[in-house]
Design a protein around this motif. Structure first.
Motif, PDB file in Angstrom:
ATOM      1  N   PRO A 194     -12.700  11.750   3.638  1.00  9.79           N
ATOM      2  CA  PRO A 194     -12.449  12.876   4.548  1.00  9.79           C
ATOM      3  C   PRO A 194     -11.032  13.412   4.393  1.00  9.79           C
ATOM      4  O   PRO A 194     -10.126  12.673   4.022  1.00  9.79           O
ATOM      5  N   ASP A 195     -10.873  14.673   4.691  1.00  7.81           N
ATOM      6  CA  ASP A 195      -9.570  15.323   4.479  1.00  7.81           C
ATOM      7  C   ASP A 195      -8.454  14.655   5.267  1.00  7.81           C
ATOM      8  O   ASP A 195      -8.650  14.168   6.365  1.00  7.81           O
ATOM      9  N   LEU A 196      -7.292  14.717   4.681  1.00  8.73           N
ATOM     10  CA  LEU A 196      -6.137  14.116   5.341  1.00  8.73           C
ATOM     11  C   LEU A 196      -5.769  14.862   6.606  1.00  8.73           C
ATOM     12  O   LEU A 196      -5.254  14.302   7.552  1.00  8.73           O
ATOM     13  N   ILE A 199      -1.888   4.038   4.957  1.00 11.84           N
ATOM     14  CA  ILE A 199      -1.668   4.867   3.756  1.00 11.84           C
ATOM     15  C   ILE A 199      -1.526   6.338   4.154  1.00 11.84           C
ATOM     16  O   ILE A 199      -0.705   7.083   3.600  1.00 11.84           O
ATOM     17  N   LYS A 200      -2.324   6.706   5.116  1.00 12.54           N
ATOM     18  CA  LYS A 200      -2.284   8.114   5.533  1.00 12.54           C
ATOM     19  C   LYS A 200      -0.902   8.509   6.054  1.00 12.54           C
ATOM     20  O   LYS A 200      -0.447   9.625   5.862  1.00 12.54           O
ATOM     21  N   GLU A 201      -0.246   7.516   6.669  1.00 14.37           N
ATOM     22  CA  GLU A 201       1.100   7.802   7.186  1.00 14.37           C
ATOM     23  C   GLU A 201       2.065   8.133   6.057  1.00 14.37           C
ATOM     24  O   GLU A 201       2.850   9.072   6.151  1.00 14.37           O
ATOM     25  N   VAL A 202       1.969   7.366   5.007  1.00 15.59           N
ATOM     26  CA  VAL A 202       2.891   7.633   3.892  1.00 15.59           C
ATOM     27  C   VAL A 202       2.529   8.953   3.206  1.00 15.59           C
ATOM     28  O   VAL A 202       3.410   9.705   2.756  1.00 15.59           O
ATOM     29  N   LEU A 203       1.253   9.251   3.159  1.00 14.57           N
ATOM     30  CA  LEU A 203       0.844  10.516   2.539  1.00 14.57           C
ATOM     31  C   LEU A 203       1.364  11.694   3.354  1.00 14.57           C
ATOM     32  O   LEU A 203       1.810  12.708   2.816  1.00 14.57           O
ATOM     33  N   LYS A 204       1.292  11.491   4.659  1.00 14.27           N
ATOM     34  CA  LYS A 204       1.792  12.545   5.536  1.00 14.27           C
ATOM     35  C   LYS A 204       3.279  12.740   5.311  1.00 14.27           C
ATOM     36  O   LYS A 204       3.778  13.860   5.179  1.00 14.27           O
ATOM     37  N   ALA A 205       3.994  11.605   5.262  1.00 20.92           N
ATOM     38  CA  ALA A 205       5.441  11.671   5.077  1.00 20.92           C
ATOM     39  C   ALA A 205       5.800  12.325   3.753  1.00 20.92           C
ATOM     40  O   ALA A 205       6.819  13.004   3.634  1.00 20.92           O
ATOM     41  N   MET A 206       4.966  12.112   2.763  1.00 20.33           N
ATOM     42  CA  MET A 206       5.233  12.695   1.437  1.00 20.33           C
ATOM     43  C   MET A 206       4.689  14.111   1.313  1.00 20.33           C
ATOM     44  O   MET A 206       4.842  14.742   0.270  1.00 20.33           O
ATOM     45  N   LYS A 207       4.036  14.563   2.373  1.00 17.98           N
ATOM     46  CA  LYS A 207       3.355  15.869   2.333  1.00 17.98           C
ATOM     47  C   LYS A 207       2.438  15.916   1.118  1.00 17.98           C
ATOM     48  O   LYS A 207       2.505  16.827   0.282  1.00 17.98           O
ATOM     49  N   ASP A 224       0.846  -1.212   0.000  1.00 20.87           N
ATOM     50  CA  ASP A 224       0.000   0.000   0.000  1.00 20.87           C
ATOM     51  C   ASP A 224       0.876   1.256   0.000  1.00 20.87           C
ATOM     52  O   ASP A 224       0.650   2.200  -0.770  1.00 20.87           O
ATOM     53  N   ARG A 225       1.868   1.223   0.883  1.00 20.20           N
ATOM     54  CA  ARG A 225       2.723   2.417   0.996  1.00 20.20           C
ATOM     55  C   ARG A 225       3.496   2.659  -0.294  1.00 20.20           C
ATOM     56  O   ARG A 225       3.515   3.764  -0.841  1.00 20.20           O
ATOM     57  N   GLU A 226       4.148   1.606  -0.769  1.00 17.43           N
ATOM     58  CA  GLU A 226       4.982   1.747  -1.964  1.00 17.43           C
ATOM     59  C   GLU A 226       4.128   2.046  -3.202  1.00 17.43           C
ATOM     60  O   GLU A 226       4.475   2.902  -4.020  1.00 17.43           O
ATOM     61  N   GLY A 227       3.024   1.369  -3.316  1.00 13.20           N
ATOM     62  CA  GLY A 227       2.146   1.572  -4.478  1.00 13.20           C
ATOM     63  C   GLY A 227       1.612   2.985  -4.531  1.00 13.20           C
ATOM     64  O   GLY A 227       1.517   3.604  -5.612  1.00 13.20           O
ATOM     65  N   THR A 228       1.251   3.503  -3.355  1.00 13.68           N
ATOM     66  CA  THR A 228       0.768   4.884  -3.288  1.00 13.68           C
ATOM     67  C   THR A 228       1.863   5.834  -3.765  1.00 13.68           C
ATOM     68  O   THR A 228       1.626   6.770  -4.530  1.00 13.68           O
ATOM     69  N   ARG A 229       3.065   5.574  -3.295  1.00 17.51           N
ATOM     70  CA  ARG A 229       4.197   6.429  -3.686  1.00 17.51           C
ATOM     71  C   ARG A 229       4.428   6.372  -5.198  1.00 17.51           C
ATOM     72  O   ARG A 229       4.616   7.400  -5.844  1.00 17.51           O
ATOM     73  N   TYR A 282      -0.416  10.992 -10.305  1.00 13.77           N
ATOM     74  CA  TYR A 282      -1.823  10.781  -9.981  1.00 13.77           C
ATOM     75  C   TYR A 282      -2.188  11.358  -8.619  1.00 13.77           C
ATOM     76  O   TYR A 282      -1.321  11.547  -7.753  1.00 13.77           O
ATOM     77  N   ASN A 283      -3.466  11.571  -8.472  1.00 12.87           N
ATOM     78  CA  ASN A 283      -4.028  12.118  -7.244  1.00 12.87           C
ATOM     79  C   ASN A 283      -3.616  11.262  -6.043  1.00 12.87           C
ATOM     80  O   ASN A 283      -3.662  10.037  -6.097  1.00 12.87           O
ATOM     81  N   SER A 284      -3.260  11.945  -4.952  1.00 10.22           N
ATOM     82  CA  SER A 284      -2.659  11.225  -3.837  1.00 10.22           C
ATOM     83  C   SER A 284      -3.668  10.394  -3.040  1.00 10.22           C
ATOM     84  O   SER A 284      -3.319   9.398  -2.437  1.00 10.22           O
ATOM     85  N   ARG A 285      -4.918  10.846  -2.991  1.00 14.31           N
ATOM     86  CA  ARG A 285      -5.875  10.173  -2.114  1.00 14.31           C
ATOM     87  C   ARG A 285      -6.688   9.086  -2.837  1.00 14.31           C
ATOM     88  O   ARG A 285      -7.644   8.537  -2.285  1.00 14.31           O
TER      89      ARG A 285
END
Lengths: 356, 445
Positions: free
Chosen positions: A351-353, A305-313, A242-247, A254-257
């Protein structure tokens, strides 16, 4: 004499045809191995034992993956829409190029199932369900789903899990893939023992097909079927995918969420409210689908996933959704109704990150 | 009748066509990888491409898609006619051509559950005979030399399909094109000793026959003869079968009907002789000599076979465990009688067992009969064809690997029967032995 020669020639022809699958398998495996630059591009003419092992592993990975993909396609059936499959391949190839494994070749296929799921087989064979395509509302969501599978392939999650198993474990695990192994009652009596692959057999198989001598391909593929459809790879590897794929998908523009939206839509389709997917579940629900059986609960995945999004800002990243293009292609899928699309639209906004 | 008289008569009997391929035994070759090992008892199993031959309904129970092939790597048959030339035995040897079976099976569950199809190329019989007999300075014979070359084969190509209709009941049908090809070419060079005294005796039936006090002719008698005999027939074979699976048992029933499409026999003789005829009366050989006679005959005989036997097979198989299998078949062939070929109804039996010593090594053994369709040789008649009944034994070992398997083994047939090789009422005992080394391979996908 002439008769003998004719008979001999016809016998030779028969055997040549009989072994054609071996020969074609051999060439295609070798070609695919060459495509994998990690294996063959750097391979000098004389390989060290370590390099030889890499080549063998790459070949075995391809063989296991191809066998698994074949079994899945045979079981579910391939969706016969060339344009749709080409589109999925284009999106997948783009994400693949922005992954940590751009040198790999990925092959995407769409299979008949209304369950939302996708399978990553070793060697780059990735299958996405018709249900997953229906569940997605834009290209970004598809890209994230494919990114998740690309991470499984690139990180060799499945292949490493199989390679670690002993022969007994492979057999035992393979026997548990009941969905694929079960014979009709009236045919069970005819089943003969599963053959053991001997060292000589491996050598012959390797000579004929280019297989790795270190792994029983069929047993590994059967065990892989059990992992992919029943037991899963384990929560940690799914979180990593999930983390790597999102990245990878975000790197591809592509859209982050998108993955969060995609997963939340699965829960809302089950009757949960829009916030359910964002909360830590109080009780573990009974696994009803292949996705549930082989993956951690969706709310847990979303937290991850939210953690990786946070880390990636990720809040600061403007990514494309590709909604128009996706809807145009999605129309090709039979059974997708305008109502379903309106329902998807409603759930296109998790919902918003920033809230957590 | 004294020995020398018999030798001379035997030589004369050889003047006719004697070497033929075998149209009278139906289990000379056993085809199919597993079926070979089971002695052909495969009607209730038949779940591979050889279902086309044994029972198309077996396809409905196939476990995998297969491509398989087998070949008789070596085949030889030896038929010994006891005490035919005096006290000496006379032996005919024949060998087999490479007789392959090649077939494929494709399950089509995705099109229709329980549906499967197969194609196959198979040889029911295949034989090469190169006979070379020479007798010199024996009784009245100065020299007898015969070479005979026989090539005979029955080959089929066809396809079959089956569908499980009630889960445990499968119905199948097959259609094959059969090609029967027999070519015999024979050369004879016979010379009798001269100088014996013969006294002509006139009678109403034999006005010109001299009666000799010894054996032989006043003038040297000779015969040089080339004979060519070619049977070429084609037929369609319709095969309808059923298979029923109940627990660890399976039952199979199939019927084959063969319909000739073309059927012809070419018979050509090119000979030069001064021998008129011979008979043996009162232990004295009576010859007639005629002026030099050259003859050339070329005939086309229509419908030599006229009909082909139909076949009904019934079989039972027992699968007590995943490592053991036992099968039994009864195969009945109906009579097929024409002016040139007389084939009585025949019932053969076959049984076989398969045991997996390890999951990768199966051993298969079979026992089967291969009875002669020609009438039994009876006392008091002459010119009867041979009648040889065979008992067959097969033993095969296999090596199974994921997705592929190979097998090899031997099929042995021992035969015994009666013959009238000397052309008169004397009956000889016959012993026969044939052995086949066969190999096979199957790839599942």
């Amino acid at each position: 004499m002439l008769i003998k020669e004719r008979a001999f020639t016809s016998a030779c022809f028969c055997f040549a045809v009989m072994f054609a699958p071996y020969l074609s398998s051999c060439s295609s495996t070798q070609e695919q191995a060459k495509d994998s630059s990690t294996v063959a591009a750097a391979a000098p003419s004389k390989l060290s034992p370590e390099e030889q092992k890499k080549v063998d592993d790459a070949a075995a990975e391809m063989e296991v993956g191809r066998n698994m993909a074949g079994r899945l396609i045979k079981f579910y059936g391939a969706y016969p829409d060339e344009k749709l499959v080409r589109y999925v391949n284009e999106v997948g190839a783009l994400v693949g190029r922005y992954s940590d494994f751009p040198e790999r070749r990925y092959m995407f296929e769409v299979y008949y199932s209304d369950e939302v799921n996708a399978f990553a087989c070793p060697g780059g064979y990735i299958l996405v369900s018709l249900g997953a395509l229906k569940n997605a509302s834009n290209e970004a969501e598809l890209a994230h789903v494919l990114g998740h599978e690309i991470a499984h392939v690139g990180k060799k999650h499945m292949f490493n899990a199989l390679a670690k198993m002993s022969a007994d474990e492979l057999k035992k695990t393979g026997d548990q893939a009941t969905k694929f192994n079960d014979l009709p009652e009236e045919m069970k009596a005819r089943k003969r023992p599963d053959p053991e692959e001997s060292a000589v057999g491996s050598l012959v198989a390797r000579y004929l097909t280019g297989n790795s001598a270190g792994l029983n391909i069929i047993q590994a593929a059967r065990a892989g079927m059990s992992l992919i459809t029943e037991k899963g790879l384990g929560a940690n590897l799914e979180y990593e995918a999930d983390r790597e794929g999102t990245r990878y998908a975000i790197n591809a523009g592509y859209n982050s969420r998108a993955l969060i939206n995609f997963l939340c839509r699965i829960e809302t389709a089950r009757g949960h409210n829009a916030n359910y997917c964002m909360q830590k579940p109080k009780d573990t629900e009974k696994a009803v689908s292949t996705l549930d059986k082989t993956h951690p609960p969706i709310p847990d995945r979303i937290l991850n996933i939210k953690e990786v999004l946070k880390a990636m800002k990720a809040n600061a990243i403007v990514g494309a959704k590709g909604r128009k293009r996706y809807l145009a292609i999605k129309e090709r899928i039979k059974g997708v109704t305008a109502e379903q699309e309106q329902e998807n639209d409603k759930n296109d906004s998790a919902p918003d990150l920033g809230k957590d | 009748m004294n020995r020398i008289t018999r030798v001379a008569l035997w030589a004369l009997a050889m003047h006719g066509l004697t070497a033929q391929a075998d149209q009278f035994h139906y289990s000379n070759l056993v085809v199919g990888e597993r079926a070979m090992g089971l002695g052909g008892a495969f009607t209730a199993v038949a779940d591979d491409a050889s279902a086309l031959v044994y029972n198309p309904a077996g396809l409905g129970f196939a476990l995998s898609n297969d491509l398989s092939g087998s070949a008789n790597a070596f085949y030889q048959r030896k038929v010994t006619y006891k005490k035919t030339i005096g006290n000496q035995d006379f032996t005919e040897k024949s060998s087999g051509t490479l007789a392959p079976f090649f077939g494929g099976l494709q399950k089509l569950d995705n099109v229709m559950p329980g549906l499967a199809v197969a194609f196959g190329l198979f040889a029911n019989d295949s034989e090469l005979k190169d006979q070379n007999d020479t007798i010199e300075n024996y009784g009245s014979l100065e020299r007898f030399h015969r070479t005979a070359n026989v090539r005979g084969s029955t080959t089929g190509i066809g396809f079959a399909a089956a569908k499980r209709v009630l889960g445990n009941l499968s119905i199948g049908a097959g259609l094959s094109y059969l090609m029967i090809d027999e070519l015999t070419q024979e050369y004879q060079d016979v010379k009798y000793k001269s100088g014996l005294t013969c006294v002509p005796v006139a009678s109403a039936s034999r006005p010109n026959w001299p009666v000799c006090t010894g054996n032989g002719f006043v003038d040297q008698a000779f015969l040089e003869q080339n004979t060519r005999f070619h049977l070429g027939s084609t037929a369609m074979e319709f095969n309808l079968g059923a298979q029923l699976a109940t627990g660890s048992w399976s039952f199979g029933l199939t019927t084959k009907i063969r319909k000739l499409i073309t059927d012809k026999l070419e018979y050509a003789v090119d000979s030069r002789t001064n021998i008129g005829g011979a008979s043996a009366l009162d232990n004295v050989l009576h010859f007639s000599t005629t002026p030099m006679n050259a003859q050339f005959t070329n005939q086309n005989i229509k419908d030599p076979l006229k009909t082909l036997p139909s076949e009904i097979r019934g079989g039972v198989a027992w699968f007590p465990s995943s490592t053991l299998l036992w099968t039994f078949d009864t195969i009945h062939y109906t009579a097929a009688i024409s002016d040139n070929y007389h084939r009585d109804a025949v019932t053969n039996f076959a049984t076989g067992a398969e045991y997996y010593i390890t999951p990768s090594i199966p051993i298969r053994a079979g026992l089967f009969t291969n009875y002669d369709a020609r009438p039994k040789v009876q006392d008091g008649k002459s010119g009867q064809p041979d009648h040889i009944d065979y008992m067959g034994y097969s033993l095969f070992g296999g090596w199974v690997q994921p997705n592929s398997q190979v097998a090899g083994g031997v099929v042995l047939q021992t035969g015994s029967g009666k013959a009238q090789k000397t052309g008169d009422a004397t009956i000889q005992s016959v012993e026969a032995l044939s052995y086949t080394f066969a190999i096979s391979a199957t790839h599942s996908f």
